[in-house]
Design a protein around this motif. Sequence first.
Motif, PDB file in Angstrom:
ATOM      1  N   ALA A  15       0.754  -0.933   0.063  1.00 52.49           N
ATOM      2  CA  ALA A  15       0.018  -0.044  -0.025  1.00 52.49           C
ATOM      3  C   ALA A  15       0.706   1.126   0.303  1.00 52.49           C
ATOM      4  CB  ALA A  15      -1.037  -0.165   1.231  1.00 52.49           C
ATOM      5  N   VAL A  16       0.446   2.184  -0.849  1.00 48.85           N
ATOM      6  CA  VAL A  16       1.229   3.413  -0.881  1.00 48.85           C
ATOM      7  C   VAL A  16       0.387   4.550  -0.119  1.00 48.85           C
ATOM      8  CG1 VAL A  16       1.891   5.220  -2.444  1.00 48.85           C
ATOM      9  CG2 VAL A  16       2.257   2.884  -2.949  1.00 48.85           C
ATOM     10  N   GLU A  17       0.719   5.233   1.010  1.00 51.63           N
ATOM     11  CA  GLU A  17       0.317   6.046   1.706  1.00 51.63           C
ATOM     12  C   GLU A  17      -0.376   7.500   0.941  1.00 51.63           C
ATOM     13  OE1 GLU A  17       0.816   8.172   6.272  1.00 51.63           O
ATOM     14  OE2 GLU A  17       2.513   7.371   5.176  1.00 51.63           O
ATOM     15  N   ASN A  18      -1.804   7.465   1.316  1.00 52.44           N
ATOM     16  CA  ASN A  18      -2.418   8.570   0.917  1.00 52.44           C
ATOM     17  C   ASN A  18      -2.789   8.505  -0.669  1.00 52.44           C
ATOM     18  OD1 ASN A  18      -2.741   9.573   3.452  1.00 52.44           O
ATOM     19  ND2 ASN A  18      -0.922  10.584   3.253  1.00 52.44           N
ATOM     20  N   ALA A  19      -2.443   7.458  -1.519  1.00 50.71           N
ATOM     21  CA  ALA A  19      -2.506   7.561  -2.728  1.00 50.71           C
ATOM     22  C   ALA A  19      -3.749   7.604  -3.313  1.00 50.71           C
ATOM     23  CB  ALA A  19      -1.626   6.190  -3.500  1.00 50.71           C
ATOM     24  N   GLU A  20      -4.646   6.997  -2.847  1.00 52.31           N
ATOM     25  CA  GLU A  20      -5.999   7.333  -3.265  1.00 52.31           C
ATOM     26  C   GLU A  20      -6.695   8.355  -2.938  1.00 52.31           C
ATOM     27  OE1 GLU A  20      -9.339   5.604  -0.133  1.00 52.31           O
ATOM     28  OE2 GLU A  20      -7.672   3.573  -0.537  1.00 52.31           O
ATOM     29  N   ASP A  21      -6.178   9.310  -2.139  1.00 57.69           N
ATOM     30  CA  ASP A  21      -6.801  10.562  -2.004  1.00 57.69           C
ATOM     31  C   ASP A  21      -6.281  11.726  -2.845  1.00 57.69           C
ATOM     32  OD1 ASP A  21      -8.028   9.630   0.484  1.00 57.69           O
ATOM     33  OD2 ASP A  21      -6.102   9.859   1.782  1.00 57.69           O
ATOM     34  N   ASP A  22      -5.392  11.508  -3.862  1.00 53.39           N
ATOM     35  CA  ASP A  22      -4.979  12.462  -4.673  1.00 53.39           C
ATOM     36  C   ASP A  22      -5.890  12.571  -5.851  1.00 53.39           C
ATOM     37  OD1 ASP A  22      -3.773  13.790  -6.555  1.00 53.39           O
ATOM     38  OD2 ASP A  22      -1.557  13.233  -6.045  1.00 53.39           O
ATOM     39  N   ALA A  23      -6.785  13.469  -5.939  1.00 57.69           N
ATOM     40  CA  ALA A  23      -7.844  13.789  -7.113  1.00 57.69           C
ATOM     41  C   ALA A  23      -7.247  13.936  -8.447  1.00 57.69           C
ATOM     42  CB  ALA A  23      -8.946  14.625  -6.531  1.00 57.69           C
ATOM     43  N   VAL A  24      -6.005  14.377  -8.423  1.00 58.92           N
ATOM     44  CA  VAL A  24      -5.169  14.758  -9.730  1.00 58.92           C
ATOM     45  C   VAL A  24      -4.511  14.000 -10.286  1.00 58.92           C
ATOM     46  CG1 VAL A  24      -3.974  16.533 -10.603  1.00 58.92           C
ATOM     47  CG2 VAL A  24      -5.231  17.533  -8.792  1.00 58.92           C
ATOM     48  N   GLN A  25      -3.874  13.010  -9.598  1.00 64.69           N
ATOM     49  CA  GLN A  25      -2.961  11.870 -10.051  1.00 64.69           C
ATOM     50  C   GLN A  25      -3.485  11.028 -11.092  1.00 64.69           C
ATOM     51  OE1 GLN A  25       0.307  12.406  -9.614  1.00 64.69           O
ATOM     52  NE2 GLN A  25       0.707  10.662 -11.045  1.00 64.69           N
ATOM     53  N   ALA A  26      -4.600  10.616 -11.061  1.00 66.83           N
ATOM     54  CA  ALA A  26      -5.055   9.533 -11.978  1.00 66.83           C
ATOM     55  C   ALA A  26      -4.919  10.233 -13.485  1.00 66.83           C
ATOM     56  CB  ALA A  26      -6.521   9.378 -11.677  1.00 66.83           C
ATOM     57  N   TRP A  27      -5.463  11.429 -13.581  1.00 70.50           N
ATOM     58  CA  TRP A  27      -5.244  11.790 -14.945  1.00 70.50           C
ATOM     59  C   TRP A  27      -3.895  12.031 -15.349  1.00 70.50           C
ATOM     60  CZ3 TRP A  27      -8.174  11.801 -18.900  1.00 70.50           C
ATOM     61  CH2 TRP A  27      -7.963  12.660 -20.148  1.00 70.50           C
ATOM     62  N   VAL A  28      -2.875  12.402 -14.590  1.00 66.03           N
ATOM     63  CA  VAL A  28      -1.655  12.453 -14.899  1.00 66.03           C
ATOM     64  C   VAL A  28      -1.201  10.786 -15.378  1.00 66.03           C
ATOM     65  CG1 VAL A  28       0.608  12.726 -13.889  1.00 66.03           C
ATOM     66  CG2 VAL A  28      -0.960  14.085 -13.182  1.00 66.03           C
ATOM     67  N   ASP A  29      -1.575   9.981 -14.464  1.00 65.19           N
ATOM     68  CA  ASP A  29      -1.183   8.665 -14.921  1.00 65.19           C
ATOM     69  C   ASP A  29      -1.864   8.209 -16.341  1.00 65.19           C
ATOM     70  OD1 ASP A  29      -0.082   8.431 -12.546  1.00 65.19           O
ATOM     71  OD2 ASP A  29      -1.436   7.627 -11.322  1.00 65.19           O
ATOM     72  N   LEU A  30      -3.003   8.404 -16.604  1.00 65.16           N
ATOM     73  CA  LEU A  30      -3.677   8.230 -17.870  1.00 65.16           C
ATOM     74  C   LEU A  30      -3.175   8.746 -18.899  1.00 65.16           C
ATOM     75  CD1 LEU A  30      -7.138   8.358 -16.309  1.00 65.16           C
ATOM     76  CD2 LEU A  30      -6.244   6.428 -17.684  1.00 65.16           C
ATOM     77  N   LYS A  31      -2.674  10.313 -18.672  1.00 62.50           N
ATOM     78  CA  LYS A  31      -2.047  10.835 -19.902  1.00 62.50           C
ATOM     79  C   LYS A  31      -0.404  10.163 -20.429  1.00 62.50           C
ATOM     80  CE  LYS A  31      -3.081  14.190 -21.635  1.00 62.50           C
ATOM     81  NZ  LYS A  31      -3.721  14.214 -22.951  1.00 62.50           N
ATOM     82  N   GLU A  32      -0.015   9.743 -19.524  1.00 66.16           N
ATOM     83  CA  GLU A  32       1.364   8.635 -19.841  1.00 66.16           C
ATOM     84  C   GLU A  32       1.231   7.805 -20.771  1.00 66.16           C
ATOM     85  OE1 GLU A  32       3.395   6.961 -16.694  1.00 66.16           O
ATOM     86  OE2 GLU A  32       3.439   8.821 -15.454  1.00 66.16           O
ATOM     87  N   PHE A  33      -0.305   7.399 -21.063  1.00 67.98           N
ATOM     88  CA  PHE A  33      -0.678   6.305 -22.094  1.00 67.98           C
ATOM     89  C   PHE A  33      -1.514   7.158 -23.189  1.00 67.98           C
ATOM     90  CE2 PHE A  33      -0.387   4.208 -18.094  1.00 67.98           C
ATOM     91  CZ  PHE A  33       0.314   2.997 -18.558  1.00 67.98           C
ATOM     92  N   ASN A  34      -1.469   8.402 -23.257  1.00 67.56           N
ATOM     93  CA  ASN A  34      -2.110   9.339 -24.142  1.00 67.56           C
ATOM     94  C   ASN A  34      -3.519   8.831 -24.583  1.00 67.56           C
ATOM     95  OD1 ASN A  34       0.532  10.803 -25.202  1.00 67.56           O
ATOM     96  ND2 ASN A  34       1.056   8.759 -26.160  1.00 67.56           N
TER      97      ASN A  34
END
Length: 272
Positions: A105-124
């Motif tokens: 488990a990565v602490e507080n990762a699920e509470d970041d509302a911005v990071q998912a789109w950052v992760d998705l953009k890596e896949f264009n």
Amino acid sequence: MIRVTEQESRYNNIDEMSFAEILQHINEEDKTVPLAVERSLPQIEKLASAVTERMKNGGRLFYIGAGTSGRLGVVDASECPPTFGVPFDEVVGIIAGGDKAIRRAVENAEDDAVQAWVDLKEFNINAKDCLVGLAASGTTPYVIGGLNTARKNGVLTGCIVCNEGGPIAEESDYPVEVVVGPEFLTGSTRMKSGTAQKLVLNMLSTTVMIKLGKVKGNKMVDMQLTNHKLVDRGTQMVMDELKLGYDASADLLLRHGSVRKAVEAGKKLISQ
């Protein structure tokens, strides 16, 4: 919203139960999961149909989630290439906190509302694609943020959650809400909720791949031949289809690389 997934277990003093009692009661609760999934079949059908249409036109399928939900998405995505022969970037599973969060488990990762789109953009990710958010609670900020931004960018959105009426469902064009009720161990959504999400993921990806032509009859004709068991399974499929012996079928399979191509080549040879 009322989060049924967080409600008190129906069982008290479980720490005082015998092995047999614990196992019996877990099994009793697990039996209710397929019935909850059954009630959601109309929602699953709509999501599967919409995803299929996008993928027929060159789109991809993305899953995002945190914790157990994220891991389940990664598992389903990773099994599509060997099972159906699709490219590894056609169905993509992303977990909050990155791949290291699969094991720890990565602490507080699920509470970041911005990071998912950052992760998705890596896949264009783009407007051709589909995004399914996975969260038992239906309230995970990582998933909410990803779906919200994806929707604004024309991505088709869906979700698989285990509570009704949450913000993740509201951000989804095609929500799937499978309400399995309180967990045997209060709040432990890796149990019934996780099982429900796994069942729906199996149904979604399998139905989509069938409709994309990755199955013939009831056979995985495009599966990857990654071990001896799968080569043997593929050989049996070729034998059944072409009525050839084992060695001839295995030779065709290994030369052409898939059951589909082996059968097509074999039929041409037979017709000559």
